[in-house]
Structures are given as structure tokens and as C-alpha cells.
Design an enzyme around this catalytic site. Structure first.
Site, PDB file in Angstrom:
ATOM      1  N   HIS A  85      27.160   6.187   1.541  1.00  0.00           N
ATOM      2  CA  HIS A  85      27.186   5.815   2.677  1.00  0.00           C
ATOM      3  C   HIS A  85      26.218   4.741   2.231  1.00  0.00           C
ATOM      4  CE1 HIS A  85      27.866   5.019   6.996  1.00  0.00           C
ATOM      5  NE2 HIS A  85      26.647   5.051   6.876  1.00  0.00           N
ATOM      6  N   GLU A  86      24.991   4.432   2.320  1.00  0.00           N
ATOM      7  CA  GLU A  86      23.744   3.857   1.977  1.00  0.00           C
ATOM      8  C   GLU A  86      23.818   2.845   1.261  1.00  0.00           C
ATOM      9  OE1 GLU A  86      22.479   3.780   4.687  1.00  0.00           O
ATOM     10  OE2 GLU A  86      22.582   5.379   5.596  1.00  0.00           O
ATOM     11  N   GLY A 109      19.721   9.861  10.532  1.00  0.00           N
ATOM     12  CA  GLY A 109      19.971  10.071   8.759  1.00  0.00           C
ATOM     13  C   GLY A 109      19.633   9.372   7.199  1.00  0.00           C
ATOM     14  N   GLU A 145      29.872   0.382  10.147  1.00  0.00           N
ATOM     15  CA  GLU A 145      29.816   1.996   9.887  1.00  0.00           C
ATOM     16  C   GLU A 145      30.712   2.764   9.729  1.00  0.00           C
ATOM     17  OE1 GLU A 145      26.575   2.936   9.136  1.00  0.00           O
ATOM     18  OE2 GLU A 145      25.776   1.516   9.906  1.00  0.00           O
ATOM     19  N   GLU A 161      19.995   1.486   5.667  1.00  0.00           N
ATOM     20  CA  GLU A 161      20.511   0.452   4.853  1.00  0.00           C
ATOM     21  C   GLU A 161      19.062  -0.381   4.259  1.00  0.00           C
ATOM     22  OE1 GLU A 161      22.483   0.673   7.305  1.00  0.00           O
ATOM     23  OE2 GLU A 161      23.025  -0.597   8.111  1.00  0.00           O
ATOM     24  N   ASN A 162      18.492  -0.551   4.498  1.00  0.00           N
ATOM     25  CA  ASN A 162      17.500  -1.362   4.468  1.00  0.00           C
ATOM     26  C   ASN A 162      17.602  -2.358   2.991  1.00  0.00           C
ATOM     27  OD1 ASN A 162      16.018  -0.455   6.479  1.00  0.00           O
ATOM     28  ND2 ASN A 162      15.227   0.334   5.676  1.00  0.00           N
TER      29      ASN A 162
HETATM   30 ZN    ZN Z   1      25.576   2.988   7.985  1.00  0.00          ZN
END
Ligand code: ZN
Length: 1018
Positions: free
Chosen positions: A461-462, A426, A484, A429-430
């Protein structure tokens, strides 16, 4: 990372047993894992373990050992025993035996010499016989006799690609040398789809050593130097490791390893990979992007690719003038090169794990805004540059919220968010360069409030990961949930506060129901589980880490006093900033701020053992007896003694639908008693379903609650009503309540108007209907449909087809109308076709409300011309959320040749991007024709599918579960088992396969038990 949830279908679950209790958790079974021709290991590295006759390699991964010891300890605590005590008591027992063998006193009379000689002789004889018997193996007098003992097993090193021994034999790297800084230079060629790279790694030996071991996968290394001296790396491909042998590295003396290499840009979705798309002129455009989590940084540059090896990174990228490049940090300068290329240099990064490194070379457009000193930008391909503003607005709000909530300012001065045209997860998150699917970042005119809910959720979320995951990182993948579960929980919490109009509460409630369903199987696993192999790492990205993780965090937050959760979390982040943590570090931080609870003690029962409790309530007047047991939908005869520390909440009929009514009781033992006023009519436990458990009220308790709902459903919150519906269905699956009781509960539904209880009831009923359809039990299918219609027809008929702004109402209306059109009820299909015709006649400009697109397109796709029109529109649409609804409609066809075409197209990637294959398969599986066809398709194309998606990945889990979860016959079970066992190392060991088998067994059981009941009661 945010997984892309293809639909609200059951997701896979891991099968690993509670391996925390395994005897030898850090064993490398070389008999299995190394080639047959092998070389002796360094004797120092090896411990023989005659008890198991397996070769154990210990001391190879020092960090491993520590972790497993922690696992042992926490498991022991959980069981209320101590492994240390066990060994010391064994030592004590041995000592006491020895003591008893010593003479304890003298003889009472003096014997004659003859008697003495005879006595000594007899004694010697007896002693000799005892010794002979004692030393003979136990097998001597058995029927089978003794087998030759398995004495010397050859100690082995694996063989590297040059035919010589590789100096390391563990999947985990040694911790003797740690990286400090990487200088990376990359030059991708988007015509040949290859890249050149060089990496210079500054390292510090933690002790004297003669070898260097690090990760590298599919990279052709052309030159290597260590401290400027040329060296020759050797490679062991199965473990994706390279090593440099016979070096002399001294503790504390920094050294530099430099490697030059070339590689292909990856064709799968990980590593440094090529992504492409068709622009509005029909021209294919290419770009290169990265996806490293969990194990693919090693495919882009040689590195110490484990989360605990944090370092800083300086990235340089050489590119053509027609592209831009992006990396985690801001660009410092661009220099033209002699060969006409441009060299971009980026600032040195903060300290971080390799899986968070990222770079992109592409032609992209962007918008930017300064948010509290951070330059926030959103990038998309030029055709879609008008769809980035919503994401920018949302990200700005969320970044400010988290800066304040965590009380730590976002540590970089830029945050880029990029929509990648072909992307499997989806989002990812770099640090400073978050990558997304187009659907999860872009919002166009056609997007509905529901689409915006998805985009906002993924961004929330990210951005939460920038703290949870990036700033503080789990030590190893076994605690992935720390990343997570937390990012998932923060996404719901932040959206509830900042975007109340997005109605995220209902979505989070659904997520908790889904997590309960997944965790109710015996093939589930503890949140914090032992993880060794790459497949096991991939499989950690599942519902347990994300959804159960988020659910138990909600339970902790709602149990603690106001403000304590935030305080504990902030202290945790500050304490472990830039470092790595384990499960217990978080709980200890929360315990230290809590005035009322020992959070560590409580939460260990939720993270170190699988499953969740069923609480049974039985009442006699003012005394309520509460009993807990493991809620286990078990197809075998597994028994569980797991107990939890349950922060039980409850309300009663005198005060039931406000937070102030909630009372708390902690149930730690198997059972306990609770006193209540004797005039209480009914009790409802688990207020708003904020706890991760299911409650059975017994016949009387259920009767009282159902009666209360029938009199006035508003005595309970809509979350509580949805939870009662959920619990009664779950209990009927367990055989604890009769199906008649379920139907009694359904009777109040005709008055229900709220989305959460209605969608939960419809979801449960439709699940049963789909299984009956797949068995072609047409009589029962007809009766079940009639039952659903009789309860929900009025509501279906009252839904509008116009614009609707409430997310809750959109969710409900789309659910109801999809069922109604599917049953060909009322004028549903006519309404849908009328909207479709208007849309076609207006050349796709007339608006179809976003939440209704799927039902409208699905009705249209059943006819030839509708299907062709949609396929054409699909090829040209630049709105990804609209495209996906078209794709779902196309895949919902009942026409077998079209089903065959669309599956093939999803696999080939030409007409339909590969990223959509899991969605195509799961949609196809809903129809009877489709589900039979899809299973054959998956079997026949397994090789190709696993080349695209890693074994164990979320995409593979999704494909397995969607193709098999509706099987309910022994023949189908046999077929599944035969197929997967034939795969060997290509997937036979996957946890999702075990889960699939268990699900089918449960389906068979359910059918055996309930078919007659359904016939009687429907
Ligand atoms: Zn995640």
C-alpha cells in the site's frame, strides 16, 4: 496513509448528505465561526446575500470557488441537467414577462374626453393600489405581522491573538502567494522534549498583494523577517493560521520569509512528536518522529499546509551523537558543531506536498539493499534488528513490480522504511521515508503467514503511494480516495501477482463486503464529498475512501479490456506528474484508452453519489427484467432516486465458474430487459463479486440457486458462493427476503469447505448472536448457538492445532476455533490450555502457531494465573504481533476489575501504549460485562481520549463504533444522543456519531422485526 484496522468490526461511516447539491458550498458562516467582538472586513471581500441573511464570504479562497463550481457541474451532469441552463432559462422567463407588459396593439374606438378623464383616474387609482400591494411585504396582512428586517449585519474579521483584526477569514489559504522552496533547520531536544526550528520560505506572488497568510500551529515564533526586514506575524489560532499584514508583494517577484520558533514535541500522534518504548533491559528510550498527514506539518514548521501547495524542501537536523537522523532525501553531509552536536544535511527534495515531509531522530538499526538503483533500507529499534529482513525482501519485489507497472521509475534514489515503537496509523507514505507501526513492518520467528500477509499488504500500500499520492496528488482532501482507494487497490493487485501464497483475494473479498455494509447506511457519503473543516478532513480517512475506493477500481479494471486499465493509469501518472488532480482527471485518462466505455460517464455515478445499487432480477422464460434501486438500510423514510451505470456481469448453469463464462450487460436506466436461452436453469449475477452491487433473484431465482448449490456447490466459484451468502443476509436486513430464505441458504453450508463462504456465513451469524447476547435474551442465545453448532460442529472438530502454512486454512481455523472455544464446545478449551501450558513450561520458547495464539491466550486469560502470566509476558515480549494477541486476550477477560484496569492502562500509556487503546476498547466490547463498562469509560474520559486522538480521526471513529454498534434499545439510543449533543465543539458534529445513531435505530428495527421469526425458525 494506511489505517490500522483493529479488527474486522464494522467501521465508521460518514454522515454527510449529498452536500454536492448544497446551495452555497463555499459559505463561511461568520456568525458561527468568529468571536463576538469583531472588526469590519474589507468590503471587496464581501458579498451580501439578502436571501439567506447570512454573511457570505466569497472570493477569499479562489481555489475553493473553482472546486465547488466543479462540484456543481459534475452534480448537474449527474442529474442530467445544467445549472448554467437553469439560470439562462430563468433569464429568458424574466425577459418574456417584461415583453408581455408592453402594449401590444391600439384601441379599436375613440372614447369621449369625460370618459377618458374618468378612465385615466380609475386607471391611476388601480395602478396605485396595485403598486402599494405589490411593494408591501408579504407579511403585512398575516397574523404575525412583519418582523424588522435583518438589514445590516456587521461585516467581520476574526480577531488575532494580539487583539487586532486578522486579515483573512477562511479555513483555506489564499492563492495569491505560492511557496516554491523551504529551507528547514530543526534541533529537537529529547531530554526536555522541545525543539527549536527555523524555516526560510521562498515564495512567488501570483498577484500584487498586501498580506501573507500561512499555517502555523502551537509554534512560538521568536523572530520573523520578510526580505531581510523584520516583520511581526499575527496569529488566528482557531484556523491555525498566521499572517503578515501591510506588506507590498508584487506579482512574479520572488520573496523570502524567514521565521525562527520553538515548540514542544507533540504528545499526541501528529506533528513532530515524541515516541517512547521500554527496551529489553526495562529502560525507557525516546525518539522523535513525524506524522503530518493530513494537517500537522504546520505543527513542525510554518508552511502552506494544503496538498496543492507543492514545493521543494531542504532539511537540516541538529542532533546528539547517540542518535541518527533521517528525512525524505539522502543525507549529503554531517558536520560537528561547536556545542558538541552534529548537523545533518539532506539533499533538496523533489516537488511535493507538505503532508509528505518527514524527519526522525532516534537510535535505530537497519539493513539495506540496492534495488534497481534505489537504496532500500528497513529500520527498527536495536532490540528488533533481527525482524527487518522479511520487509526488505518484500519491498524489493514490490518496488520492482511498481517500477514496471507504472512505467515510471521510482523518482528518489533511496527508500527508507522505519518501524516506530508508538505510532497511531498503520503506516504513512512520506516520500522516501515511510513510517510504520512495528506490527505492520516487523516479522519475527513467531509471526504466522497471516501476520506476513498484513506486513506485505501495508508495504504494498505505502510503496504504491509513492506514485499515487506522492508523484500525483489530489488537489484537496475531498478527493482523498484518489490516494487511498488507489493505494488500497494496488496493494491487493500487486500481492495477488507477487505473493500468491498470501491468499490476498479472500481478504479483498472481505473488504468489499465490509464496504457494502458501510455504504448501505443513509449516513454514508459520496466517495468524492465536500470537505471544509479539520474534522471533516480527518473523517475522510474512512472505509468509503479506502475500501469502496478500492472496490470500484476493481470494478473498472474488470470491465475494461485487458491492459486498458494499466495503460490509462500510466498515462494519468505521466500527464499529471508532480501536479495535483481531481476525480475526473483519472476517469478521463481511462476513458481516453477505453475502446468500449465512457469511463467518466459511468464512474461519475459511483463517485459523486453515495451508496450503491440493488439489482432485482425477475425472469419469465427467456426474458429477464432487471431493475435497479438504491440499496438503503434506512431507519427513517428517506427516499433516493439515485441511478448508476452498472456494468452487470452474469453466468448461467451451462457455463458458470470460469472467467470465459462471464457475460456483460450495462444497466444505465431504472430497468431494462435481457434475453437469455429459455433452457437456462439459473443465473448468477456479479461474477466473483467484482462489481459493487447486490442482487436479489426473487423467490424463484433464489430457490434455483440454493438447489444448485445443494446438488453441487462447485458449479459456482467460492467468491460467488460467499457473495450469495453475503447478499442473502444483506437482503434480509433490508426486508427483501425472509429469514427463512436465509436459513435455506445456510443448509448447503454443511458441505462447504472453502474459507470465503464459511467465514462470511459465520461472521453474519455471530453478528446476530452478539446482539442477542447484549440483550440478554438467553433463550434465543442458546438456540442460536445450537444452530451454529449444528451447522459447523464437524468442521470445528476437524481443525488441527499444529503448524499450518496455508493462509486460507489459518483464517478458517482461527475463526472456527475461536467460536468453538467461546461456546466451550468439544475439547477446544482443553486443547488451548494444553498448548498454553507447554508454552509457559518452556519459558515461552515452545511455539504456538501464530494464528492460534489469540484463541489460546484468550482461553488462558479467563483464569487468574493465566491472566497474570500473560500480563508479565506482554511486558517483556519484543515481538509486536505476539504482543497484540496477548493484549487482545487480556482485554477479553470477563472480570470487571481487570476490564477497568486494562482500559485505564490503555489510556494512561504506562503499561500499555496509547496506540493500542482503540484495540483494547473494541476487544473489551465483545463481552457483555465489557461493553457496558467500555461505554461509560469512553463517556467519562472523552476529554482525555480526544487529547490523544484527533476528533474525527480513524481512532475516534473506531472507538465510537465499537462501543455503540451493539446497542439495540431506545434507551441506549437516547443516551448516545444526549452524550454527544452535550459535547458541542468537542465532537457533536462528527459523522461517526450520526452513523452510530443510525446503526442503533437499525438494530432496534431489526430486533422488532426479526425476534419472533428467530424464535420460530431456530
Ligand atoms: Zn494510504
Amino acid at each position: 496513509m494506511e489505517q490500522f484496522d483493529e479488527e474486522r468490526a464494522p467501521l465508521p461511516r460518514n454522515m454527510i448528505e449529498n452536500s454536492l447539491f448544497e446551495e452555497e458550498p463555499d459559505v463561511v458562516d461568520l456568525a458561527k465561526e468568529t468571536p463576538s467582538s469583531s472588526y469590519p472586513l474589507d468590503p471587496d471581500d464581501v458579498v451580501y446575500e439578502p436571501r439567506t441573511s447570512r454573511l457570505l464570504v466569497r472570493g477569499l479562497g479562489e481555489n475553493d470557488g473553482d472546486e465547488d463550481e466543479e462540484d456543481y457541474e459534475s452534480s448537474a451532469r449527474l442529474l442530467g441537467m445544467s445549472f448554467m441552463n437553469r439560470s439562462s432559462s430563468q433569464r429568458a422567463a424574466a425577459a418574456s414577462v417584461y415583453t408581455r407588459q408592453n402594449p401590444s396593439g391600439g384601441f379599436c374606438s375613440v372614447p369621449s374626453a369625460k370618459t377618458l378623464v374618468a378612465g385615466v383616474f380609475i386607471l391611476v387609482l388601480i395602478a396605485s393600489m396595485v403598486m402599494v400591494i405589490y411593494f408591501l411585504p408579504g407579511c403585512t396582512f398575516t397574523k404575525d405581522g412583519c418582523k424588522k428586517p435583518n438589514v445590516t449585519q456587521e461585516v467581520v474579521y476574526p480577531i488575532s491573538t494580539d487583539g487586532k483584526p486578522f486579515p483573512w477569514a477562511d479555513l483555506r489559504l489564499p492563492t495569491t502567494v505560492v511557496p516554491v522552496h523551504y529551507d528547514i533547520l530543526l534541533q529537537p531536544n529529547l531530554t526536555t522534549m522541545t525543539f527549536q526550528g527555523s524555516v526560510s520560505i521562498t515564495m512567488t506572488p501570483q498577484q500584487d498583494t498586501d498580506k501573507l497568510v500561512l499555517h502555523s500551529s502551537d509554534l512560538k515564533i521568536s523572530r520573523a523577517t520578510l526580505q531581510g526586514v523584520e516583520v511581526k506575524p499575527t496569529e488566528y489560532k482557531p484556523y491555525q493560521q498566521i499572517a503578515i499584514k501591510d506588506v507590498q508583494l508584487k506579482k512574479g517577484q520572488q520573496c523570502v520569509l524567514k521565521l525562527n520558533y520553538t515548540a514542544n514535541l507533540s504528545n499526541s500522534y501528529d506533528g513532530f512528536y515524541n515516541s517512547s518504548y521500554l527496551d529489553t533491559t526495562g529502560t525507557r528510550r525516546v525518539l522523535a518522529a513525524t506524522q503530518f498527514e493530513p494537517l500537522a506539518a504546520r505543527k513542525a514548521f510554518p508552511c502552506f499546509d494544503e496538498p496543492a501547495f507543492k514545493a521543494t524542501f531542504s532539511v537540516k537536523i541538529k542532533r546528539e551523537a547517540g542518535y541518527i537522523s533521517l528525512s525524505n532525501m539522502p543525507m549529503t553531509k554531517t558536520t560537528p558543531q561547536k556545542d558538541g552536536l552534529l548537523l545533518d544535511e539532506f539533499e533538496k527534495s523533489v516537488t511535493m506536498s507538505t503532508y509528505l515531509v518527514a524527519f526522525i531522530v532516534a537510535n535505530l538499526s537497519s539493513v539495506s539493499r540496492n534495488v534497481s538503483g534505489t537504496e532500500v533500507s528497513v529500520y527498527a529499534v536495536p532490540d528488533k534488528k533481527d525482524q527487518v529482513n522479511y520487509a526488505l525482501d518484500s519491498a524489493a519485489k514490490l518496488l520492482e513490480f511498481y517500477n514496471e507497472f507504472f512505467d515510471i521509475h521510482y523518482p528518489l534514489n533511496k527508500l527508507d522504511m522505519v518501524a516506530i515503537p508508538d505510532f497511531l496509523a498503520g503506516a504513512m507514505e512520506n516520500w522516501g521515508l515511510i513510517t510504520f507501526r512495528e506490527t505492520t513492518l516487523l516479522v519475527g520467528n513467531h509471526s504466522s503467514p497471516l501476520d506476513r500477509q498484513l506486513v506485505t499488504s501495508v508495504i504494498a500500500h505505502e510503496i504504491a503511494h509513492q506514485w499515487f499520492g506522492n508523484l500525483v496528488t489530489m488537489k484537496w482532501w475531498n478527493d482523498l480516495w484518489l490516494n487511498e482507494g488507489f493505494a488500497s487497490y494496488m496493494q491487493y493487485m500487486s500481492i495477488e501477482k507477487l505473493f500468491p501464497e498470501l491468499d490476498i483475494d479472500n481478504e479483498f473479498l472481505n473488504v468489499r463486503f465490509r464496504a457494502l455494509a458501510k455504504d448501505s447506511l443513509n449516513s454514508s457519503h459520496p466517495i468524492s464529498a465536500v470537505v471544509k473543516t479539520p474534522e471533516q478532513v480527518e473523517e475522510m480517512f474512512d472505509s468509503v475512501s479506502y475500501e469502496k475506493g478500492a472496490s470500484i477500481l476493481l470494478m473498472v479494471n474488470s470491465t475494461l479490456n485487458e491492459g486498458e486499465f494499466q495503460k490509462g493509469v500510466t498515462e494519468y501518472l505521466k500527464k499529471f506528474k508532480s501536479r495535483n488532480t481531481v476525480n475526473e482527471d483519472l476517469w478521463n485518462s481511462l476513458s481516453s484508452v477505453s475502446k468500449t466505455f465512457n469511463v467518466t460517464e459511468m464512474m461519475n455515478t459511483w463517485t459523486l453519489q453515495k451508496g450503491f445499487p440493488l439489482v432485482t432480477v425477475s425472469r419469465k422464460g427467456s426474458e429477464v427484467k432487471l431493475t435497479q434501486e438504491h440499496f438503503l438500510l434506512d431507519a427513517g423514510n428517506f427516499t433516493s432516486k439515485n441511478l448508476w451505470h452498472i456494468p452487470l456481469t452474469y453466468v448461467n448453469d451451462s457455463c458458470s465458474n470460469a472467467s470465459g463464462c462471464k457475460q456483460v450487460f450495462v444497466l444505465k436506466e431504472k430497468s431494462a430487459k435481457l434475453d437469455i436461452p429459455s433452457d437456462v436453469n439459473w443465473l448468477k449475477f456479479n461474477f466473483k463479486n467484482e462489481g459493487f452491487y447486490i442482487v436479489d433473484y426473487g423467490v424463484e431465482g433464489w430457490r434455483a440457486l440454493i438447489e444448485a448449490l445443494q446438488n453441487d456447490m462447485n458449479v459456482l466459484t467460492h467468491e460467488d458462493r460467499a457473495a450469495l451468502v453475503n447478499n442473502v443476509f444483506m437482503l434480509s436486513r433490508l426486508g427483501k427476503v425472509s429469514f427463512r430464505q436465509v436459513l435455506n441458504m445456510m443448509n448447503y453450508m454443511t458441505n462447504e469447505t472453502e474459507t470465503a463462504p464459511l467465514t462470511e456465513a459465520l461472521g453474519q451469524l455471530m453478528h446476530i448472536l452478539r446482539m442477542l447476547e447484549k440483550r440478554q435474551d438467553l433463550d434465543l442465545v442458546g438456540r442460536m448457538k445450537a444452530y451454529i453448532i449444528s451447522h459447523f460442529q464437524d468442521l470445528m472438530d476437524s481443525q488441527s492445532w499444529g503448524v499450518e502454512n496455508s493462509v486460507a486454512k489459518q483464517t478458517l481455523r482461527s475463526t472456527l476455533l475461536e467460536i468453538s472455544c467461546n461456546f466451550y464446545k468439544g475439547n477446544c478449551t482443553e486443547q488451548a490450555m494444553a498448548l498454553f501450558k507447554k508454552w509457559v513450561d518452556s519459558n515461552n520458547t515452545e511455539h504456538i502457531p501464530g494464528d492460534l495464539m489469540r484463541v489460546v491466550f484468550s482461553v488462558a486469560a479467563q483464569a487468574d494465573d493465566g491472566w497474570n502470566t500473560l500480563l508479565e509476558a506482554y511486558r517483556h515480549s519484543i515481538y509486536d504481533s505476539e504482543k497484540r494477541k496477548m493484549l487482545e486476550a487480556l482485554a477479553s477477560t470477563h472480570n470487571v476489575s481487570r476490564i477497568a484496569w486494562i482500559l485505564k492502562a490503555g489510556l494512561s500509556g504506562s503499561d500499555i501504549q496509547n496506540q493500542e487503546l482503540p484495540l483494547v476498547i473494541s476487544t473489551v466490547c465483545r463481552s457483555f460485562a465489557g461493553y457496558l463498562y467500555a461505554w461509560n469509560f469512553v463517556k467519562e474520559n472523552w476529554e482525555k481520549i480526544t487529547q490523544k486522538f484527533p476528533i474525527g480521526s480513524f481512532a475516534i471513529q473506531n472507538i465510537i463504533v465499537s462501543t455503540t454498534s451493539q446497542f439495540s434499545t431506545k434507551l441506549q439510543l437516547q443516551e448516545l444522543q444526549n452524550f454527544f449533543s452535550s459535547l458541542k465543539d468537542k465532537g457533536s458534529q462528527m459523522r461517526s456519531v450520526e452513523e452510530a445513531a443510525e446503526t442503533i435505530k437499525l438494530n432496534i428495527q431489526w430486533m422488532d422485526k426479526n425476534l419472533d421469526t428467530l424464535r420460530n425458525w431456530l
